[in-house]
Design a protein around this motif. Structure first.
Motif, PDB file in Angstrom:
ATOM      1  N   VAL A 116       0.823  -1.207   0.000  1.00 32.54           N
ATOM      2  CA  VAL A 116       0.000   0.000   0.000  1.00 32.54           C
ATOM      3  C   VAL A 116       0.859   1.261   0.000  1.00 32.54           C
ATOM      4  O   VAL A 116       0.526   2.261  -0.640  1.00 32.54           O
ATOM      5  CB  VAL A 116      -0.982  -0.003   1.197  1.00 32.54           C
ATOM      6  CG1 VAL A 116      -0.254   0.131   2.521  1.00 32.54           C
ATOM      7  CG2 VAL A 116      -2.028   1.092   1.045  1.00 32.54           C
ATOM      8  N   LYS A 117       1.995   1.221   0.690  1.00 33.90           N
ATOM      9  CA  LYS A 117       2.896   2.377   0.705  1.00 33.90           C
ATOM     10  C   LYS A 117       3.569   2.547  -0.651  1.00 33.90           C
ATOM     11  O   LYS A 117       3.733   3.667  -1.147  1.00 33.90           O
ATOM     12  CB  LYS A 117       3.946   2.207   1.802  1.00 33.90           C
ATOM     13  CG  LYS A 117       4.831   3.426   1.997  1.00 33.90           C
ATOM     14  CD  LYS A 117       5.734   3.266   3.207  1.00 33.90           C
ATOM     15  CE  LYS A 117       6.556   4.524   3.449  1.00 33.90           C
ATOM     16  NZ  LYS A 117       7.419   4.381   4.648  1.00 33.90           N
ATOM     17  N   ALA A 118       3.951   1.419  -1.249  1.00 37.44           N
ATOM     18  CA  ALA A 118       4.591   1.462  -2.567  1.00 37.44           C
ATOM     19  C   ALA A 118       3.663   2.084  -3.601  1.00 37.44           C
ATOM     20  O   ALA A 118       4.085   2.920  -4.408  1.00 37.44           O
ATOM     21  CB  ALA A 118       4.994   0.052  -2.993  1.00 37.44           C
ATOM     22  N   ILE A 119       2.396   1.691  -3.568  1.00 42.96           N
ATOM     23  CA  ILE A 119       1.429   2.207  -4.536  1.00 42.96           C
ATOM     24  C   ILE A 119       1.241   3.712  -4.376  1.00 42.96           C
ATOM     25  O   ILE A 119       1.140   4.454  -5.360  1.00 42.96           O
ATOM     26  CB  ILE A 119       0.077   1.472  -4.393  1.00 42.96           C
ATOM     27  CG1 ILE A 119       0.239  -0.002  -4.766  1.00 42.96           C
ATOM     28  CG2 ILE A 119      -0.987   2.126  -5.260  1.00 42.96           C
ATOM     29  CD1 ILE A 119       0.802  -0.248  -6.146  1.00 42.96           C
ATOM     30  N   LYS A 120       1.220   4.182  -3.143  1.00 34.99           N
ATOM     31  CA  LYS A 120       1.067   5.623  -2.902  1.00 34.99           C
ATOM     32  C   LYS A 120       2.251   6.395  -3.482  1.00 34.99           C
ATOM     33  O   LYS A 120       2.079   7.459  -4.087  1.00 34.99           O
ATOM     34  CB  LYS A 120       0.941   5.894  -1.402  1.00 34.99           C
ATOM     35  CG  LYS A 120      -0.385   5.462  -0.798  1.00 34.99           C
ATOM     36  CD  LYS A 120      -0.429   5.766   0.684  1.00 34.99           C
ATOM     37  CE  LYS A 120      -1.733   5.285   1.308  1.00 34.99           C
ATOM     38  NZ  LYS A 120      -2.903   5.994   0.792  1.00 34.99           N
ATOM     39  N   LEU A 121       3.461   5.867  -3.301  1.00 38.36           N
ATOM     40  CA  LEU A 121       4.651   6.529  -3.835  1.00 38.36           C
ATOM     41  C   LEU A 121       4.644   6.512  -5.360  1.00 38.36           C
ATOM     42  O   LEU A 121       4.960   7.515  -6.010  1.00 38.36           O
ATOM     43  CB  LEU A 121       5.914   5.840  -3.312  1.00 38.36           C
ATOM     44  CG  LEU A 121       6.204   5.990  -1.817  1.00 38.36           C
ATOM     45  CD1 LEU A 121       7.427   5.168  -1.429  1.00 38.36           C
ATOM     46  CD2 LEU A 121       6.426   7.454  -1.447  1.00 38.36           C
ATOM     47  N   ILE A 122       4.269   5.375  -5.913  1.00 33.80           N
ATOM     48  CA  ILE A 122       4.222   5.242  -7.373  1.00 33.80           C
ATOM     49  C   ILE A 122       3.231   6.235  -7.973  1.00 33.80           C
ATOM     50  O   ILE A 122       3.506   6.884  -8.990  1.00 33.80           O
ATOM     51  CB  ILE A 122       3.848   3.794  -7.765  1.00 33.80           C
ATOM     52  CG1 ILE A 122       5.028   2.856  -7.476  1.00 33.80           C
ATOM     53  CG2 ILE A 122       3.447   3.710  -9.233  1.00 33.80           C
ATOM     54  CD1 ILE A 122       4.704   1.386  -7.626  1.00 33.80           C
ATOM     55  N   GLU A 123       2.075   6.380  -7.335  1.00 32.63           N
ATOM     56  CA  GLU A 123       1.056   7.303  -7.839  1.00 32.63           C
ATOM     57  C   GLU A 123       1.538   8.748  -7.799  1.00 32.63           C
ATOM     58  O   GLU A 123       1.169   9.570  -8.643  1.00 32.63           O
ATOM     59  CB  GLU A 123      -0.231   7.142  -7.027  1.00 32.63           C
ATOM     60  CG  GLU A 123      -0.960   5.831  -7.310  1.00 32.63           C
ATOM     61  CD  GLU A 123      -2.172   5.633  -6.423  1.00 32.63           C
ATOM     62  OE1 GLU A 123      -2.319   6.402  -5.444  1.00 32.63           O
ATOM     63  OE2 GLU A 123      -2.962   4.708  -6.696  1.00 32.63           O
ATOM     64  N   LYS A 124       2.372   9.075  -6.811  1.00 33.09           N
ATOM     65  CA  LYS A 124       2.892  10.439  -6.690  1.00 33.09           C
ATOM     66  C   LYS A 124       3.763  10.829  -7.885  1.00 33.09           C
ATOM     67  O   LYS A 124       3.894  12.012  -8.198  1.00 33.09           O
ATOM     68  CB  LYS A 124       3.703  10.588  -5.401  1.00 33.09           C
ATOM     69  CG  LYS A 124       2.873  10.744  -4.146  1.00 33.09           C
ATOM     70  CD  LYS A 124       3.770  10.994  -2.942  1.00 33.09           C
ATOM     71  CE  LYS A 124       2.956  11.190  -1.672  1.00 33.09           C
ATOM     72  NZ  LYS A 124       3.842  11.444  -0.500  1.00 33.09           N
ATOM     73  N   THR A 125       4.362   9.852  -8.543  1.00 31.44           N
ATOM     74  CA  THR A 125       5.245  10.152  -9.675  1.00 31.44           C
ATOM     75  C   THR A 125       4.466  10.616 -10.898  1.00 31.44           C
ATOM     76  O   THR A 125       5.030  11.246 -11.792  1.00 31.44           O
ATOM     77  CB  THR A 125       6.076   8.917 -10.074  1.00 31.44           C
ATOM     78  OG1 THR A 125       5.209   7.910 -10.626  1.00 31.44           O
ATOM     79  CG2 THR A 125       6.823   8.356  -8.876  1.00 31.44           C
ATOM     80  N   GLY A 126       3.180  10.279 -10.947  1.00 31.80           N
ATOM     81  CA  GLY A 126       2.366  10.645 -12.101  1.00 31.80           C
ATOM     82  C   GLY A 126       2.548   9.717 -13.288  1.00 31.80           C
ATOM     83  O   GLY A 126       1.930   9.912 -14.338  1.00 31.80           O
ATOM     84  N   GLN A 127       3.395   8.699 -13.123  1.00 30.74           N
ATOM     85  CA  GLN A 127       3.639   7.735 -14.203  1.00 30.74           C
ATOM     86  C   GLN A 127       3.598   6.306 -13.649  1.00 30.74           C
ATOM     87  O   GLN A 127       4.592   5.576 -13.710  1.00 30.74           O
ATOM     88  CB  GLN A 127       4.995   7.991 -14.864  1.00 30.74           C
ATOM     89  CG  GLN A 127       5.141   9.353 -15.512  1.00 30.74           C
ATOM     90  CD  GLN A 127       6.482   9.533 -16.198  1.00 30.74           C
ATOM     91  OE1 GLN A 127       6.826   8.812 -17.141  1.00 30.74           O
ATOM     92  NE2 GLN A 127       7.253  10.499 -15.729  1.00 30.74           N
TER      93      GLN A 127
END
Length: 200
Positions: free
Chosen positions: A179-190
């Motif tokens: 869940v933390k990984a997904i949040k970080l990934i989404e922040k990149t916009g890609q």
């Protein structure tokens, strides 16, 4: 026997706000032990356990009401009308990445404070640990890599990240909760250029 007077004095003396649902529980049960090691704290245990777990340091707006005896702590918001119970990892106490969110304390207690249910199995991936891989080159090259480095808090130079990214897929984060990984990934916009892989 626990009553309103004792609870009110306890809250004043220790500066703790106990949710009304848990107050009602304390007046009837004053703590409860389950098979398997799960426990709900008594009034006298609340202060000691919250101090030992350092809840005031890591989640000052919450109160620990129990634990599973194996690494999960049960937290409730220090609000009168709080109903939700968060089952959080003792290693980080993160609410956002809670192992499970229980919508109502009373209903949960009446079900024996079950932690692993069929419903939870469907969402069990949220608590899994894995790695984040870069699988495609970012749109804007080194500019995007610099942004990724900042968001992921990578302790390497951008030039080194550029070198690593030339051989795909490349591992950027290890031993991170899904869940933390997904949040970080989404922040990149890609999000399409990343992949989360569970640890085997």
């Amino acid at each position: 026997m626990v009553n309103n007077k004792l609870i009110n004095e306890y809250e004043i003396n220790y500066g703790m706000r106990i949710p009304n649902l848990y107050k009602d529980f304390l007046k009837v049960n004053d703590g409860f032990s389950f098979d398997g090691g799960k426990i709900l704290y008594s009034l006298n245990d609340l202060k000691e356990m919250n101090d030992n777990l350092q809840i005031h340091k890591y989640q000052p707006d919450y109160i620990a009401i129990g634990d599973d005896g194996g690494g999960l702590v049960f937290l409730m918001k220090q609000e009168a009308n709080a109903e939700v119970v968060f089952l959080v990892d003792m290693s980080d106490y993160e609410i956002e990445t809670a192992y499970k969110k229980i919508s109502n304390f009373n209903e949960w207690f009446n079900r024996g404070c079950n932690i692993d249910t069929e419903e939870n199995e469907k969402n069990n991936k949220l608590s899994k640990i894995g790695s984040v891989y870069l699988t495609k080159k970012p749109v804007n090259g080194i500019k995007d890599l610099a942004i990724i480095k900042q968001i992921f808090n990578l302790n390497i130079a951008t030039s080194q990240l550029l070198t690593i990214s030339k051989t795909l897929p490349c591992e950027l984060l290890t031993n991170i909760k899904y869940v933390k990984a997904i949040k970080l990934i989404e922040k990149t916009g890609q999000p399409e250029i990343f992949e989360f892989r569970l640890n085997k």
